[in-house]
Scaffold this motif. Structure first.
Motif, short mmCIF file in Angstrom:
data_model
loop_
_atom_site.label_atom_id
_atom_site.label_comp_id
_atom_site.label_asym_id
_atom_site.label_seq_id
_atom_site.Cartn_x
_atom_site.Cartn_y
_atom_site.Cartn_z
N ARG A 41 29.61 12.22 -1.19
CA ARG A 41 28.91 13.47 -1.48
C ARG A 41 29.91 14.62 -1.61
N GLY A 42 30.95 14.61 -0.77
CA GLY A 42 31.99 15.63 -0.90
C GLY A 42 32.69 15.57 -2.24
N GLU A 43 32.97 14.34 -2.71
CA GLU A 43 33.60 14.18 -4.02
C GLU A 43 32.68 14.63 -5.14
N VAL A 44 31.38 14.37 -5.00
CA VAL A 44 30.42 14.81 -6.01
C VAL A 44 30.41 16.33 -6.12
N TYR A 50 34.68 21.38 -10.25
CA TYR A 50 35.75 21.28 -11.26
C TYR A 50 35.16 21.37 -12.67
N SER A 51 34.04 20.69 -12.88
CA SER A 51 33.41 20.70 -14.20
C SER A 51 32.92 22.11 -14.55
N ALA A 52 32.33 22.80 -13.57
CA ALA A 52 31.86 24.17 -13.82
C ALA A 52 33.03 25.10 -14.12
N MET A 255 30.46 10.78 -12.68
CA MET A 255 29.54 9.68 -12.99
C MET A 255 29.86 8.46 -12.13
N SER A 256 31.16 8.17 -11.97
CA SER A 256 31.56 7.01 -11.18
C SER A 256 31.18 7.18 -9.72
N VAL A 257 31.46 8.36 -9.15
CA VAL A 257 31.16 8.61 -7.74
C VAL A 257 29.66 8.61 -7.50
N SER A 258 28.91 9.19 -8.44
CA SER A 258 27.44 9.21 -8.30
C SER A 258 26.88 7.79 -8.31
#
Length: 303
Positions: A41-44, A50-52, A255-258
């Motif tokens: 969840r922290g990585e998400v 980062y994306s924003a 996407m991978s982490v999710s």
């Protein structure tokens, strides 16, 4: 009776998983899974940030890139007019030079507007200035003099998303080798003759006055100023490419982490439905067995 209660508990657990869609609802369900889920969840959250940030950087750098390209195109027109004015052959009459000077004045006004281009209502060439403009109508810089605006677009990766006006159009004052303003005998800053807007003013004046030497010098300074704009455009383009690559990387990682988080937390719905049906069947069988083993009569109740 104990077996009956355990069967009922398993049935209830299967129903809870189906209704919530989660197989990990409390830490006791899986302590190790809980720790992993919290890390994921922290990585998400980090990759969403980062994306924003990358989206903001793309918007800013894209605006600057388009603006600088337009500036370059207008400067090519100025150079063409200057070459025509410097030509000793036909067409270089005082009337024609005055018309060229007027056109250069209009181009200068357009370039000042470009220098005040905004993104999210802030001038992109003004640094972190709170003002609504970076340049005055005459082409004097009034934005932030130092500092950089950075955006974190990945782990330990930051990119600069601003360009201050003097880095593109030249400083108002001439600078020495150390980057300090050059002062005259009275302690006043010496004007920078290669500042773009001052170059255009001097070119226009030289054409009106018929000053061939001034036109030649103006052409040399114009080439230097144009090269500075092109160099900045190249730098902005490189930063833009880096941001777009990092943005794609952040989205791929998100996407991978999710997906990993879903494997840990989310329930396999078909499997859960089959488990519920199995537990319900087991519970019904346990009820039937209990009814045969324990057969209370009216006498049992009366006792």
């Amino acid at each position: 009776m104990a077996s009956l209660q355990r069967s009922l508990g398993r049935t209830q657990e299967a129903m809870d998983q189906i209704s919530s869609g989660k197989q990990l609802r409390r830490p006791s369900d899986s302590p190790t899974g809980t720790v992993t889920a919290l890390q994921l969840r922290g990585e998400v959250r980090a990759n969403k940030k980062y994306s924003a940030n990358a989206d903001d950087a793309v918007g800013r750098l894209g605006t600057m890139q388009d603006t600088l390209q337009s500036v370059t195109d207008r400067l090519q027109k100025v150079r063409q007019l200057t070459l025509e004015a410097a030509n000793a052959g036909g067409g270089s009459t005082p009337e024609a030079n005055r018309a060229r000077a007027e056109e250069i004045d209009q181009i200068k006004g357009t370039l000042v507007q470009y220098a005040n281009t905004k993104y999210l209502d802030r001038p992109v060439f003004g640094g972190s200035t709170p003002d609504s403009t970076a340049y005055t109508g005459g082409g004097k810089y009034e934005g932030e003099q130092a500092g950089q605006t950075l955006r974190a677009i990945g782990p330990n990766a930051k990119v600069r998303v601003d360009v201050r006006g003097p880095e593109v159009f030249g400083t108002d004052a001439a600078l020495d080798a150390n980057g300090d303003p050059v002062l005259d005998g009275d302690g006043e800053p010496v004007p920078n003759e290669q500042q773009l807007f001052r170059v255009l003013d001097r070119l226009s004046r030289a054409m009106r006055d018929g000053d061939a030497g001034g036109i030649k010098t103006g052409l040399e300074n114009l080439d230097i100023a144009t090269e500075k704009v092109k160099s900045t455009l190249s730098d902005v383009g490189a930063r833009y490419n880096r941001v777009t690559q990092m943005k794609q990387s952040a989205e791929d990682r998100l996407m991978s982490v999710s997906s990993q988080l879903s494997d840990i937390e989310d329930v396999d719905l078909p499997k859960a439905i089959m488990e519920l049906q199995l537990q319900q069947t087991s519970y019904q069988a346990a009820l039937a067995a209990t009814a045969k083993v324990i057969q209370p009569s009216l006498i049992d109740f009366l006792r």
